[in-house]
Design a protein around this motif. Structure first.
Motif, PDB file in Angstrom:
ATOM      1  N   LEU A 150       0.830  -1.209   0.000  1.00 51.65           N
ATOM      2  CA  LEU A 150       0.000   0.000   0.000  1.00 51.65           C
ATOM      3  C   LEU A 150       0.861   1.255   0.000  1.00 51.65           C
ATOM      4  CD1 LEU A 150      -2.841  -1.108   2.439  1.00 51.65           C
ATOM      5  CD2 LEU A 150      -2.892  -1.029  -0.065  1.00 51.65           C
ATOM      6  N   ASP A 151       1.995   1.226   0.723  1.00 51.55           N
ATOM      7  CA  ASP A 151       2.918   2.366   0.714  1.00 51.55           C
ATOM      8  C   ASP A 151       3.502   2.580  -0.680  1.00 51.55           C
ATOM      9  OD1 ASP A 151       2.454   2.675   3.409  1.00 51.55           O
ATOM     10  OD2 ASP A 151       4.344   1.740   4.037  1.00 51.55           O
ATOM     11  N   LEU A 152       3.917   1.498  -1.335  1.00 49.47           N
ATOM     12  CA  LEU A 152       4.453   1.608  -2.687  1.00 49.47           C
ATOM     13  C   LEU A 152       3.402   2.134  -3.655  1.00 49.47           C
ATOM     14  CD1 LEU A 152       6.583  -1.638  -3.038  1.00 49.47           C
ATOM     15  CD2 LEU A 152       7.421   0.705  -3.100  1.00 49.47           C
ATOM     16  N   LYS A 153       2.185   1.644  -3.494  1.00 46.81           N
ATOM     17  CA  LYS A 153       1.092   2.071  -4.375  1.00 46.81           C
ATOM     18  C   LYS A 153       0.845   3.571  -4.232  1.00 46.81           C
ATOM     19  CE  LYS A 153      -3.794   1.603  -5.253  1.00 46.81           C
ATOM     20  NZ  LYS A 153      -5.042   1.406  -4.575  1.00 46.81           N
ATOM     21  N   SER A 154       0.810   4.069  -3.001  1.00 46.52           N
ATOM     22  CA  SER A 154       0.542   5.492  -2.802  1.00 46.52           C
ATOM     23  C   SER A 154       1.733   6.362  -3.212  1.00 46.52           C
ATOM     24  CB  SER A 154       0.153   5.767  -1.358  1.00 46.52           C
ATOM     25  OG  SER A 154       1.244   5.492  -0.504  1.00 46.52           O
ATOM     26  N   SER A 155       2.954   5.881  -2.993  1.00 51.43           N
ATOM     27  CA  SER A 155       4.121   6.695  -3.359  1.00 51.43           C
ATOM     28  C   SER A 155       4.340   6.757  -4.870  1.00 51.43           C
ATOM     29  CB  SER A 155       5.378   6.163  -2.680  1.00 51.43           C
ATOM     30  OG  SER A 155       5.753   4.923  -3.235  1.00 51.43           O
ATOM     31  N   MET A 156       3.943   5.732  -5.576  1.00 51.80           N
ATOM     32  CA  MET A 156       4.115   5.716  -7.023  1.00 51.80           C
ATOM     33  C   MET A 156       2.910   6.309  -7.752  1.00 51.80           C
ATOM     34  SD  MET A 156       7.113   4.600  -7.439  1.00 51.80           S
ATOM     35  CE  MET A 156       7.172   4.319  -9.190  1.00 51.80           C
ATOM     36  N   LYS A 157       1.885   6.684  -7.037  1.00 49.91           N
ATOM     37  CA  LYS A 157       0.676   7.259  -7.611  1.00 49.91           C
ATOM     38  C   LYS A 157       0.110   6.369  -8.718  1.00 49.91           C
ATOM     39  CE  LYS A 157       1.514  11.771  -5.940  1.00 49.91           C
ATOM     40  NZ  LYS A 157       2.134  11.317  -4.770  1.00 49.91           N
ATOM     41  N   LEU A 158      -0.026   5.087  -8.386  1.00 48.82           N
ATOM     42  CA  LEU A 158      -0.567   4.129  -9.343  1.00 48.82           C
ATOM     43  C   LEU A 158      -2.067   4.334  -9.481  1.00 48.82           C
ATOM     44  CD1 LEU A 158       1.347   0.936  -8.203  1.00 48.82           C
ATOM     45  CD2 LEU A 158       1.833   2.375 -10.161  1.00 48.82           C
ATOM     46  N   PRO A 159      -2.627   4.123 -10.659  1.00 46.13           N
ATOM     47  CA  PRO A 159      -4.075   4.260 -10.835  1.00 46.13           C
ATOM     48  C   PRO A 159      -4.818   3.139 -10.114  1.00 46.13           C
ATOM     49  CG  PRO A 159      -3.070   3.429 -12.837  1.00 46.13           C
ATOM     50  CD  PRO A 159      -1.957   3.763 -11.895  1.00 46.13           C
TER      51      PRO A 159
END
Length: 184
Positions: A150-159
């Motif tokens: 979840l941290d990676l998802k939010s930091s990479m601004k994934l759709p």
């Protein structure tokens, strides 16, 4: 004196297996955030590793990697009475580097999760069971592995992900008897 470099190499190898990363696939136009590969179950001759992920094309879930002395034939995944979507992967014989050795099998699989279950697992972890013809294994994935995704998802601004499209597989209904006997 040679043991120190060997130990350092082994430590680097173990750390490299635990890293989290985002993989971009330009051909499929997808981004996948992988959490750390964690040991979900360990026995004397068996182990089960799991790696949570988020993909922009398939959604949330975790990969499984079973190693043991025989085929597991896993076909179902469960968590507290709820069946999860499980897709069987590759099954192969493990390598034997030193003789005599115990023959091992390696099997992979993927368990799909919805976003609510994934977020809940990021706070309290996930207990699950893989079941098949050869028995079952109860594993546990700690909360930090899901939080890392979840941290990676939010930091990479994934759709946002597309919803998992495949429904839970149910056993087919038995064929009706048409009254015709087979003669050989």
């Amino acid at each position: 004196m040679k043991t120190i470099p060997v130990l350092l190499f082994a430590a680097m190898l173990l750390v490299s297996c635990q890293t989290s990363t985002v993989v971009k696939d330009v051909h499929m136009r997808s981004d996948t955030a992988f959490g750390p590969d964690v040991l979900a179950y360990l026995d004397l001759f068996m182990s089960l590793n799991a790696q949570p992920y988020y993909s922009t094309t398939v959604g949330y879930g975790f990969k499984t990697f079973y190693t043991g002395p025989r085929k597991s034939h896993f076909s179902e995944a469960w968590s507290y009475g709820r069946q999860m979507q499980f897709e069987k992967g590759v099954s192969r014989r493990g390598a034997c580097f030193f003789r005599p050795c115990l023959p091992t099998r390696e099997e992979t699989g993927v368990v799909a999760m919805d976003e609510a279950d994934f977020v809940a697992a990021a706070t309290k972890g996930l207990d699950f069971e893989l079941a098949g013809k050869a028995g079952k294994i109860v594993g546990r994935i700690p909360a930090h592995a899901f939080r890392r995704v979840l941290d990676l998802k939010s930091s990479m601004k994934l759709p946002p992900a597309a919803a998992n499209k495949a429904p839970v597989v149910k056993a087919p209904a038995p064929a009706e008897d048409d009254g015709i006997a087979d003669d050989e």
